[in-house]
Design a protein around this motif. Sequence first.
Motif, short mmCIF file in Angstrom:
data_model
loop_
_atom_site.label_atom_id
_atom_site.label_comp_id
_atom_site.label_asym_id
_atom_site.label_seq_id
_atom_site.Cartn_x
_atom_site.Cartn_y
_atom_site.Cartn_z
N GLY A 191 0.79 -1.23 0.00
CA GLY A 191 0.00 0.00 0.00
C GLY A 191 0.81 1.27 0.00
O GLY A 191 1.99 1.28 -0.35
N ASP A 192 0.15 2.33 0.44
CA ASP A 192 0.70 3.69 0.40
C ASP A 192 1.31 3.99 1.77
O ASP A 192 0.63 3.95 2.79
CB ASP A 192 -0.48 4.63 0.11
CG ASP A 192 -0.09 6.09 0.09
OD1 ASP A 192 1.05 6.44 0.48
OD2 ASP A 192 -0.94 6.89 -0.30
N ILE A 193 2.58 4.31 1.78
CA ILE A 193 3.30 4.49 3.05
C ILE A 193 2.74 5.67 3.86
O ILE A 193 2.86 5.69 5.09
CB ILE A 193 4.82 4.62 2.81
CG1 ILE A 193 5.60 4.29 4.10
CG2 ILE A 193 5.20 6.02 2.29
CD1 ILE A 193 7.07 4.03 3.88
N THR A 194 2.13 6.64 3.20
CA THR A 194 1.59 7.79 3.93
C THR A 194 0.39 7.41 4.79
O THR A 194 -0.03 8.17 5.65
CB THR A 194 1.18 8.95 2.99
OG1 THR A 194 0.09 8.53 2.17
CG2 THR A 194 2.34 9.40 2.12
N LYS A 195 -0.17 6.22 4.53
CA LYS A 195 -1.36 5.77 5.28
C LYS A 195 -0.99 4.81 6.41
O LYS A 195 -1.86 4.34 7.14
CB LYS A 195 -2.32 5.04 4.33
CG LYS A 195 -2.74 5.82 3.11
CD LYS A 195 -3.82 6.83 3.47
CE LYS A 195 -4.61 7.32 2.27
NZ LYS A 195 -3.81 7.94 1.23
N ILE A 196 0.30 4.53 6.55
CA ILE A 196 0.73 3.52 7.52
C ILE A 196 0.86 4.13 8.91
O ILE A 196 1.38 5.23 9.07
CB ILE A 196 2.11 2.94 7.09
CG1 ILE A 196 2.01 2.30 5.71
CG2 ILE A 196 2.66 1.96 8.13
CD1 ILE A 196 1.19 1.05 5.63
N LEU A 225 14.68 18.52 -1.48
CA LEU A 225 13.63 19.50 -1.76
C LEU A 225 12.40 18.89 -2.44
O LEU A 225 11.58 19.60 -3.01
CB LEU A 225 14.19 20.66 -2.58
CG LEU A 225 15.30 21.45 -1.86
CD1 LEU A 225 15.77 22.62 -2.69
CD2 LEU A 225 14.84 21.94 -0.48
N GLY A 226 12.28 17.59 -2.34
CA GLY A 226 11.08 16.94 -2.86
C GLY A 226 11.29 16.45 -4.28
O GLY A 226 12.18 16.89 -4.99
N GLY A 227 10.46 15.51 -4.67
CA GLY A 227 10.54 14.91 -6.00
C GLY A 227 9.27 14.17 -6.29
O GLY A 227 8.22 14.47 -5.72
N GLY A 228 9.35 13.17 -7.16
CA GLY A 228 8.16 12.39 -7.50
C GLY A 228 8.06 11.14 -6.64
O GLY A 228 8.69 11.07 -5.58
N GLY A 229 7.30 10.19 -7.08
CA GLY A 229 7.19 8.89 -6.41
C GLY A 229 6.80 9.02 -4.96
O GLY A 229 5.96 9.84 -4.58
N ILE A 262 13.26 1.47 -1.33
CA ILE A 262 14.16 2.56 -1.73
C ILE A 262 14.91 2.22 -3.04
O ILE A 262 15.37 1.09 -3.21
CB ILE A 262 15.20 2.82 -0.60
CG1 ILE A 262 14.48 3.21 0.70
CG2 ILE A 262 16.20 3.91 -1.01
CD1 ILE A 262 15.38 3.12 1.94
N SER A 263 14.99 3.21 -3.90
CA SER A 263 15.74 3.13 -5.18
C SER A 263 15.09 2.28 -6.26
O SER A 263 15.64 2.17 -7.36
CB SER A 263 17.19 2.65 -4.99
OG SER A 263 17.99 3.68 -4.44
N THR A 264 13.94 1.65 -5.97
CA THR A 264 13.38 0.73 -6.98
C THR A 264 12.38 1.41 -7.92
O THR A 264 11.74 0.74 -8.72
CB THR A 264 12.71 -0.51 -6.34
OG1 THR A 264 11.54 -0.08 -5.63
CG2 THR A 264 13.65 -1.23 -5.41
N GLY A 265 12.24 2.73 -7.80
CA GLY A 265 11.37 3.47 -8.72
C GLY A 265 12.21 4.10 -9.82
O GLY A 265 12.91 3.39 -10.55
N VAL A 292 6.88 -1.51 3.28
CA VAL A 292 5.67 -1.11 2.57
C VAL A 292 5.92 -1.22 1.07
O VAL A 292 6.73 -0.47 0.51
CB VAL A 292 5.26 0.32 2.93
CG1 VAL A 292 3.95 0.68 2.24
CG2 VAL A 292 5.11 0.47 4.45
N CYS A 293 5.26 -2.19 0.46
CA CYS A 293 5.43 -2.40 -0.98
C CYS A 293 4.26 -1.76 -1.72
O CYS A 293 3.10 -1.96 -1.36
CB CYS A 293 5.49 -3.89 -1.29
SG CYS A 293 6.92 -4.70 -0.55
N PHE A 294 4.58 -1.00 -2.73
CA PHE A 294 3.57 -0.24 -3.46
C PHE A 294 3.12 -1.01 -4.69
O PHE A 294 1.98 -0.87 -5.12
CB PHE A 294 4.18 1.10 -3.87
CG PHE A 294 3.20 2.15 -4.24
CD1 PHE A 294 2.26 2.61 -3.32
CD2 PHE A 294 3.22 2.73 -5.50
CE1 PHE A 294 1.36 3.61 -3.66
CE2 PHE A 294 2.32 3.72 -5.84
CZ PHE A 294 1.38 4.16 -4.92
N ASP A 295 4.01 -1.77 -5.27
CA ASP A 295 3.65 -2.50 -6.50
C ASP A 295 3.66 -4.01 -6.27
O ASP A 295 4.30 -4.51 -5.34
CB ASP A 295 4.59 -2.10 -7.66
CG ASP A 295 6.06 -2.32 -7.32
OD1 ASP A 295 6.57 -3.43 -7.54
OD2 ASP A 295 6.68 -1.37 -6.80
#
Length: 168
Positions: free
Chosen positions: A8-13, A27-31, A119-122, A153-156
């Motif tokens: 799921g989404d790590i922001t919801k954990i 300073l922020g990015g995507g993903g 980490i790093s897998t996107g 937390v796995c997203f995919d």
Amino acid sequence: MKIELIKGDITKIKSDAIVNAANSSLLGGGGVDGAIHRAGGIDILDECRRIRNRQGKCNIGEAVVTTAGNLSAKYVIHTVGPVWNGHEEKESKLLANCYHNSLKLAESLDVKTIAFPNISTGVYRFPKELAGKIAVDEVRNFKSEVIEKVIFVCFDDENELIYKKLLD
Ligand code: ADP
């Protein structure tokens, strides 16, 4: 330390600390980085800016901490993963450092539960299987009297399957 896998989404954990796969600018990015800043609000970016003003950019493999802003966590630990360029030994070591330094920082903050993204897998294109193995090995080898639980937390689907196999 107990190890848990959540899809799921790590922001919801629900976790004391969540780890961000940041970039060295802080300073922020995507993903996942974008998702954490969107959900956590401006306080996280403000603190990242202050850290940058103090120490400059964050090096690959290192970790810094900020508030979690509007998230339910207490802290966001920002770590900078390596971009995969096929230098397996060097880049694997740097990825292992991300997990190790995040855990060390969490421990110093008396964190009981910590959640990691893959980490790093996107966009950084690290091979997922190898990244998963490094993450699990590093966490298993980290002995802590403070941290009680680590959540991957796995997203995919692909990462979820890889972690399921690794944790069986
Ligand atoms: P990196 O630059 O380190 O590769 P990315 O954010 O591009 O960082 O991807 C890292 C991992 O985070 C990927 O496996 C991606 O699927 C995952 N991801 C993206 N959004 C989220 C999210 N909201 N929660 C958890 N994981 C996420």
